[in-house]
Design an enzyme around this catalytic site. Structure first.
Site, PDB file in Angstrom:
ATOM      1  N   ASP A 189      29.012  56.157 -64.646  1.00 28.81           N
ATOM      2  CA  ASP A 189      29.325  55.040 -63.761  1.00 28.81           C
ATOM      3  C   ASP A 189      30.093  53.945 -64.498  1.00 28.81           C
ATOM      4  O   ASP A 189      30.963  53.289 -63.920  1.00 28.81           O
ATOM      5  CB  ASP A 189      28.041  54.463 -63.171  1.00 28.81           C
ATOM      6  CG  ASP A 189      27.443  55.367 -62.106  1.00 28.81           C
ATOM      7  OD1 ASP A 189      28.075  56.391 -61.769  1.00 28.81           O
ATOM      8  OD2 ASP A 189      26.338  55.054 -61.625  1.00 28.81           O
ATOM      9  N   GLY A 190      29.776  53.740 -65.773  1.00 27.71           N
ATOM     10  CA  GLY A 190      30.452  52.698 -66.545  1.00 27.71           C
ATOM     11  C   GLY A 190      31.944  52.931 -66.657  1.00 27.71           C
ATOM     12  O   GLY A 190      32.738  51.984 -66.606  1.00 27.71           O
TER      13      GLY A 190
ATOM     14  N   ASP B  10      28.205  43.606 -61.079  1.00 29.38           N
ATOM     15  CA  ASP B  10      27.416  42.373 -61.136  1.00 29.38           C
ATOM     16  C   ASP B  10      27.931  41.424 -62.215  1.00 29.38           C
ATOM     17  O   ASP B  10      28.728  41.780 -63.069  1.00 29.38           O
ATOM     18  CB  ASP B  10      25.941  42.689 -61.411  1.00 29.38           C
ATOM     19  CG  ASP B  10      25.718  43.577 -62.642  1.00 29.38           C
ATOM     20  OD1 ASP B  10      26.440  43.409 -63.637  1.00 29.38           O
ATOM     21  OD2 ASP B  10      24.838  44.456 -62.597  1.00 29.38           O
TER      22      ASP B  10
ATOM     23  N   ALA C  66      22.161  49.115 -59.931  1.00 30.62           N
ATOM     24  CA  ALA C  66      22.265  48.963 -61.386  1.00 30.62           C
ATOM     25  C   ALA C  66      21.154  48.034 -61.883  1.00 30.62           C
ATOM     26  O   ALA C  66      19.989  48.210 -61.530  1.00 30.62           O
ATOM     27  CB  ALA C  66      23.668  48.456 -61.743  1.00 30.62           C
TER      28      ALA C  66
ATOM     29  N   ASN D  35      20.303  45.148 -61.038  1.00 35.02           N
ATOM     30  CA  ASN D  35      19.600  44.537 -59.913  1.00 35.02           C
ATOM     31  C   ASN D  35      18.366  45.338 -59.506  1.00 35.02           C
ATOM     32  O   ASN D  35      17.297  44.773 -59.271  1.00 35.02           O
ATOM     33  CB  ASN D  35      20.573  44.407 -58.732  1.00 35.02           C
ATOM     34  CG  ASN D  35      19.886  43.984 -57.455  1.00 35.02           C
ATOM     35  OD1 ASN D  35      19.495  42.840 -57.288  1.00 35.02           O
ATOM     36  ND2 ASN D  35      19.737  44.934 -56.525  1.00 35.02           N
TER      37      ASN D  35
ATOM     38  N   SER E 209      16.690  47.445 -61.359  1.00 30.20           N
ATOM     39  CA  SER E 209      15.711  47.396 -62.453  1.00 30.20           C
ATOM     40  C   SER E 209      14.901  46.106 -62.430  1.00 30.20           C
ATOM     41  O   SER E 209      13.759  46.076 -62.889  1.00 30.20           O
ATOM     42  CB  SER E 209      16.433  47.514 -63.802  1.00 30.20           C
ATOM     43  OG  SER E 209      17.101  48.746 -63.914  1.00 30.20           O
TER      44      SER E 209
END
Length: 291
Positions: A78-79, A153, A194, A196, A198
């Site tokens: 994803d990164g 984010d 992501a 958020n 966690s």
């Protein structure tokens, strides 16, 4: 919300496709595999220069690639896709995410499935998803504004582990809260799974036109995540030792700025998906729901 069957006719007369890859040794064999699949369809692969240099291959600058094709492959986790999305947000580019990372909420096509997906794509069997991105505005004491785009984010996080952060928050320039604790996450809808998530923030359907403010380890049990519509503008001020981190990549010291503002930007990412891409199926698989 927007989830479109292709109106762009991207699949017609495809001559070239760009590729940006995660810099990891095991990725090299996947690049060779993808290259072979594309060449069998008479499609030229244009490997982005930084990726190409790492793997010892011929490469092209990103702007040079985008002059030849609208289609980019993100090969990694994803990164990797998030980094690409930020770089091409204001350009006419469409991203195919091939998963060669860890969790993979965004990159849903496995390397072994790429050839099948390519056949579907060239037949016009695909969808375009266009999630909203965040605009982050850093205001210097001089009044100068530094602008950044965030796919996932922006995180306001304390630098000193021995002291908590005190961050004042304003909605549409009106004071509404002070966050005491480790910091605050301002998440786009697509970034809700992501950091958020966690921090016990809500999972938001990625094409929703909202964003979320989530406290990190708040010193008050009454502090809860807040979902606000895209028309809202939120800004933060602090005298604490706090860093602002955009998409986990760009880091700013908040002491150098009067405040930081965040809002939903007009720029949106364009992701090429399978027909009937099942977001909730991915959640169920990745989070082991129902088990």
């Amino acid at each position: 919300m927007e989830n479109l069957m292709q109106n762009f006719k991207l699949h017609e007369n495809v001559k070239s496709i760009g590729l940006i890859a995660k810099k990891s040794a095991e990725i090299g064999a996947l690049i060779d595999k993808i290259t072979k699949i594309l060449k069998a369809k008479n499609i030229e692969i244009l490997i982005e220069k930084n990726s190409a240099d790492f793997f010892g291959k011929a490469g092209f600058g990103l702007n040079e690639i985008l002059k030849k094709t609208e289609i980019l492959i993100s090969l990694g986790g994803d990164g990797t896709l998030i980094s690409i999305a930020g770089k091409v947000a204001n350009q006419n580019a469409f991203i195919i995410g091939i998963h060669a990372g860890t969790l993979g909420f965004l990159t849903d096509i496995l390397p072994d499935d790429f050839e099948k997906f390519l056949d579907e794509f060239l037949r016009g069997e695909y969808e375009i998803e266009r999630p909203f991105m965040l605009e982050v505005l850093f205001e210097k004491n001089s009044g100068e504004i530094v602008r950044k785009l965030a796919f996932n984010d922006v995180v306001l996080n304390r630098n000193n582990i021995a002291s908590m952060a005190k961050i004042d928050a304003y909605l549409n320039r009106k004071y509404f809260n002070t966050y005491f604790g480790d910091g605050v996450i301002i998440s786009s809808a697509v970034g809700s799974t992501a950091y958020n998530m966690s921090a016990n923030g809500p999972i938001i359907y990625p094409l929703s036109d909202v964003f979320c403010i989530t406290p990190i380890c708040s010193h008050s049990l009454t502090q809860r995540p807040l979902i606000v519509p895209k028309e809202y503008f939120v800004n933060f001020k602090t005298k604490s030792d706090v860093s602002a981190i955009v998409d986990g990549q760009d880091i700013f010291n908040m002491n150098e700025f009067k405040n930081i503002g965040v809002r939903v930007n007009k720029a949106r990412s364009s992701l090429i998906r399978r027909v009937n891409h099942d977001y909730f199926g991915i959640l169920r698989e990745k989070l082991s729901w129902g088990k």
